[in-house]
Scaffold this motif. Structure first.
Motif, PDB file in Angstrom:
ATOM      1  N   THR A 103     -12.628  -9.685   1.006  1.00 23.77           N
ATOM      2  CA  THR A 103     -13.797  -9.183   0.277  1.00 23.77           C
ATOM      3  C   THR A 103     -13.342  -8.382  -0.950  1.00 23.77           C
ATOM      4  O   THR A 103     -14.150  -7.850  -1.694  1.00 23.77           O
ATOM      5  N   GLY A 104     -12.038  -8.229  -1.121  1.00 27.06           N
ATOM      6  CA  GLY A 104     -11.527  -7.489  -2.277  1.00 27.06           C
ATOM      7  C   GLY A 104     -11.204  -6.039  -1.952  1.00 27.06           C
ATOM      8  O   GLY A 104     -10.820  -5.264  -2.834  1.00 27.06           O
ATOM      9  N   ARG A 105     -11.360  -5.635  -0.662  1.00 31.46           N
ATOM     10  CA  ARG A 105     -11.105  -4.249  -0.265  1.00 31.46           C
ATOM     11  C   ARG A 105      -9.602  -3.981  -0.201  1.00 31.46           C
ATOM     12  O   ARG A 105      -8.846  -4.788   0.373  1.00 31.46           O
ATOM     13  N   ILE A 106      -9.196  -2.842  -0.780  1.00 29.73           N
ATOM     14  CA  ILE A 106      -7.764  -2.521  -0.788  1.00 29.73           C
ATOM     15  C   ILE A 106      -7.324  -2.024   0.592  1.00 29.73           C
ATOM     16  O   ILE A 106      -7.925  -1.104   1.161  1.00 29.73           O
ATOM     17  N   LEU A 107      -6.273  -2.651   1.132  1.00 27.27           N
ATOM     18  CA  LEU A 107      -5.758  -2.244   2.441  1.00 27.27           C
ATOM     19  C   LEU A 107      -4.523  -1.374   2.301  1.00 27.27           C
ATOM     20  O   LEU A 107      -4.325  -0.439   3.058  1.00 27.27           O
ATOM     21  N   SER A 108      -3.684  -1.700   1.329  1.00 36.45           N
ATOM     22  CA  SER A 108      -2.487  -0.865   1.134  1.00 36.45           C
ATOM     23  C   SER A 108      -1.966  -1.021  -0.287  1.00 36.45           C
ATOM     24  O   SER A 108      -2.196  -2.057  -0.927  1.00 36.45           O
ATOM     25  N   VAL A 109      -1.305   0.020  -0.756  1.00 37.72           N
ATOM     26  CA  VAL A 109      -0.604  -0.060  -2.041  1.00 37.72           C
ATOM     27  C   VAL A 109       0.755   0.621  -1.855  1.00 37.72           C
ATOM     28  O   VAL A 109       0.896   1.496  -1.002  1.00 37.72           O
ATOM     29  N   ASN A 110       1.726   0.240  -2.638  1.00 40.36           N
ATOM     30  CA  ASN A 110       3.028   0.912  -2.527  1.00 40.36           C
ATOM     31  C   ASN A 110       3.134   2.027  -3.572  1.00 40.36           C
ATOM     32  O   ASN A 110       2.217   2.223  -4.389  1.00 40.36           O
ATOM     33  N   LYS A 111       4.262   2.713  -3.565  1.00 36.57           N
ATOM     34  CA  LYS A 111       4.443   3.871  -4.466  1.00 36.57           C
ATOM     35  C   LYS A 111       4.397   3.457  -5.938  1.00 36.57           C
ATOM     36  O   LYS A 111       3.833   4.142  -6.770  1.00 36.57           O
ATOM     37  N   ALA A 112       5.013   2.301  -6.245  1.00 41.41           N
ATOM     38  CA  ALA A 112       5.042   1.856  -7.641  1.00 41.41           C
ATOM     39  C   ALA A 112       3.620   1.665  -8.151  1.00 41.41           C
ATOM     40  O   ALA A 112       3.303   1.968  -9.302  1.00 41.41           O
ATOM     41  N   CYS A 113       2.764   1.177  -7.261  1.00 40.73           N
ATOM     42  CA  CYS A 113       1.385   0.943  -7.640  1.00 40.73           C
ATOM     43  C   CYS A 113       0.685   2.267  -7.965  1.00 40.73           C
ATOM     44  O   CYS A 113      -0.099   2.352  -8.918  1.00 40.73           O
ATOM     45  N   GLU A 114       1.007   3.300  -7.170  1.00 39.38           N
ATOM     46  CA  GLU A 114       0.430   4.621  -7.448  1.00 39.38           C
ATOM     47  C   GLU A 114       0.854   5.075  -8.840  1.00 39.38           C
ATOM     48  O   GLU A 114       0.057   5.596  -9.616  1.00 39.38           O
ATOM     49  N   ALA A 115       2.138   4.852  -9.156  1.00 37.55           N
ATOM     50  CA  ALA A 115       2.647   5.294 -10.464  1.00 37.55           C
ATOM     51  C   ALA A 115       2.019   4.481 -11.598  1.00 37.55           C
ATOM     52  O   ALA A 115       1.690   5.022 -12.647  1.00 37.55           O
ATOM     53  N   ILE A 116       1.851   3.197 -11.370  1.00 36.83           N
ATOM     54  CA  ILE A 116       1.314   2.330 -12.433  1.00 36.83           C
ATOM     55  C   ILE A 116      -0.138   2.693 -12.748  1.00 36.83           C
ATOM     56  O   ILE A 116      -0.524   2.803 -13.910  1.00 36.83           O
ATOM     57  N   PHE A 117      -0.948   2.892 -11.680  1.00 40.13           N
ATOM     58  CA  PHE A 117      -2.385   3.091 -11.917  1.00 40.13           C
ATOM     59  C   PHE A 117      -2.810   4.565 -11.917  1.00 40.13           C
ATOM     60  O   PHE A 117      -3.927   4.887 -12.306  1.00 40.13           O
ATOM     61  N   GLY A 118      -1.943   5.456 -11.447  1.00 40.42           N
ATOM     62  CA  GLY A 118      -2.266   6.892 -11.470  1.00 40.42           C
ATOM     63  C   GLY A 118      -3.144   7.347 -10.313  1.00 40.42           C
ATOM     64  O   GLY A 118      -3.646   8.474 -10.321  1.00 40.42           O
ATOM     65  N   TYR A 119      -3.371   6.479  -9.335  1.00 36.81           N
ATOM     66  CA  TYR A 119      -4.128   6.867  -8.139  1.00 36.81           C
ATOM     67  C   TYR A 119      -3.167   7.088  -6.983  1.00 36.81           C
ATOM     68  O   TYR A 119      -2.082   6.476  -6.962  1.00 36.81           O
ATOM     69  N   THR A 120      -3.572   7.920  -6.003  1.00 36.06           N
ATOM     70  CA  THR A 120      -2.778   7.981  -4.771  1.00 36.06           C
ATOM     71  C   THR A 120      -3.248   6.856  -3.855  1.00 36.06           C
ATOM     72  O   THR A 120      -4.341   6.295  -4.059  1.00 36.06           O
ATOM     73  N   GLU A 121      -2.445   6.575  -2.855  1.00 33.62           N
ATOM     74  CA  GLU A 121      -2.828   5.508  -1.927  1.00 33.62           C
ATOM     75  C   GLU A 121      -4.147   5.873  -1.229  1.00 33.62           C
ATOM     76  O   GLU A 121      -5.015   5.027  -1.057  1.00 33.62           O
ATOM     77  N   ALA A 122      -4.288   7.163  -0.915  1.00 34.26           N
ATOM     78  CA  ALA A 122      -5.508   7.589  -0.224  1.00 34.26           C
ATOM     79  C   ALA A 122      -6.740   7.351  -1.096  1.00 34.26           C
ATOM     80  O   ALA A 122      -7.797   6.959  -0.605  1.00 34.26           O
TER      81      ALA A 122
END
Ligand code: ADP
Length: 369
Positions: free
Chosen positions: A34-53
């Motif tokens: 459905t497009g819901r985010i289940l997990s992201v890694n640390k690099a993704c947090e750095a790239i987009f500026g969001y925390t995983e939470a």
């Protein structure tokens, strides 16, 4: 450490996997169908500026600017209904949206994963801001260089004309006042000016291809080839040439550029002939699904395979000037013309076995085959 050892403890395997994912330079995002985010890694947090939470359970659209954002639901629904995949299994350049609202270019590739009947998508994202900026700088620099070559070669024509005119006056009116050494210098001067004219004219022609656009027209490729052959009738006779020209298509494009292309290729087959055998020149065509290929084959001196790519570079020549005259720009012009049509040009050749220059044109340029 082997995976068989890891499988002894699932917990340990998961921690290792997590550590690998978090230390991966590229961002990794997993979403459900459905497009819901289940997990992201640390690099993704750095790239987009969001925390995983902050990202967990959000729709992945949060990371997309428009038009990707508004088109995403439709795209996924279409894909689930069996429609065309635009990123899944392919990978492409898209745009991302950071938490601070800034938009940036990214490479995205998505894989579809099915685990126990449930579908997930794992995306790999790479921020390509730096690469894009470098590409843009290179493009800007290359455009500036092209402009420079154009202006420089154009402006060199004027003083060159003066040098030629003055050396002509010297030869006509002052030859009897010059001693033998003076006459030799004058001869060198005249020759150098002639050579410079050839180079300046070719560089100008080369750079014009970028700067000037030619309106496309429909023309007969066969008629163009006949015109080029007529222009070199004398040279062909001297070479004892036998020519064989297949039926050629009608083309939509710049007639003048096609003329230059054929003129360069035909002139080269005459220039680089083997003096010991009569020239055989054949022009023929072949067709693929998307391309139409025209080939110009000779039985001349040919060349080793290591030169097959380099000869299309500016100023690349395989012989000294006293052996064969030329500037080394002709094939670079051919390449630019063909690539301007989104076609390709290449050579098949071996030393003393002739050369065949092939160029392909996209089928859309063929009006009638
Ligand atoms: P130029 O002929 O002015 O040297 P080109 O760019 O037309 O420059 O060709 C580059 C080089 O490729 C030539 O110097 C020559 O060595 C080689 N070449 C081109 N066409 C042929 C051909 N038909 N047969 C053999 N060699 C060729």
């Amino acid at each position: 450490m082997s995976y068989s050892t890891l499988s002894e403890s699932e917990d340990q395997a998961l921690s290792v996997l997590r550590a690998i994912l978090d230390n991966t330079v590229d961002g990794l995002i997993t979403i459900d169908d459905t497009g819901r985010i289940l997990s992201v890694n640390k690099a993704c947090e750095a790239i987009f500026g969001y925390t995983e939470a902050e990202l967990a359970q959000q729709n992945v659209k949060i990371l997309m600017p428009d038009p990707y954002r508004s088109g995403h639901d439709g795209y996924m629904a279409n894909y689930h209904a069996g429609g065309e995949a635009r990123v899944i299994g392919i990978g492409r350049e898209v745009e991302g949206l950071r938490k601070d609202g800034s938009v940036f270019p990214l490479d995205l590739s998505v894989a579809r994963v099915e685990v126990r009947g449930q579908v997930f998508y794992s995306g790999i994202v790479r921020d390509i801001t730096v690469r894009k900026r470098a590409e843009e700088e290179i493009l800007a620099k290359s455009a500036a260089l092209e402009r420079f070559a154009y202006v420089a070669s154009h402006d060199l024509k004027e003083p060159l004309r003066a040098i030629e005119a003055i050396s002509e006056i010297l030869a006509l009116d002052y030859a009897d006042k010059l001693d033998e050494e003076g006459l030799t210098y004058l001869h060198h001067l005249t020759e150098s000016a002639q050579r410079m004219r050839l180079v300046v004219t070719d560089v100008l022609e080369y750079s014009r291809l970028d700067i000037e656009q030619e309106a496309p027209e429909d023309f007969s490729a066969g008629d163009v080839v006949q015109d080029v052959l007529k222009e070199v009738t004398l040279e062909l006779e001297q070479a004892g040439a036998v020519t064989d020209v297949a039926s050629l298509p009608d083309i939509s494009g710049s007639r003048i550029r096609f003329y230059r292309l054929m003129q360069n290729l035909i002139a080269n087959s005459i220039k680089y002939r083997r003096k010991s055998v009569p020239l055989k020149l054949s022009i023929y065509t072949s067709q693929g699904d998307d391309e139409y290929t025209i080939s110009v084959a000779d039985n001349g001196i040919g060349m080793e395979v290591e030169y097959h790519v380099a000869i299309f570079d500016m100023f690349k020549r395989l012989h000294a000037r006293h052996e064969y005259a030329g500037t080394g720009i002709g094939l670079a012009i051919c390449k630019k013309i063909v690539e301007g049509w989104e076609g390709r040009i290449w050579v098949e050749s071996a030393r003393d076995s002739g050369s065949t220059f092939h160029f392909s044109l996209p089928k859309r340029m063929i009006v009638e085959a």
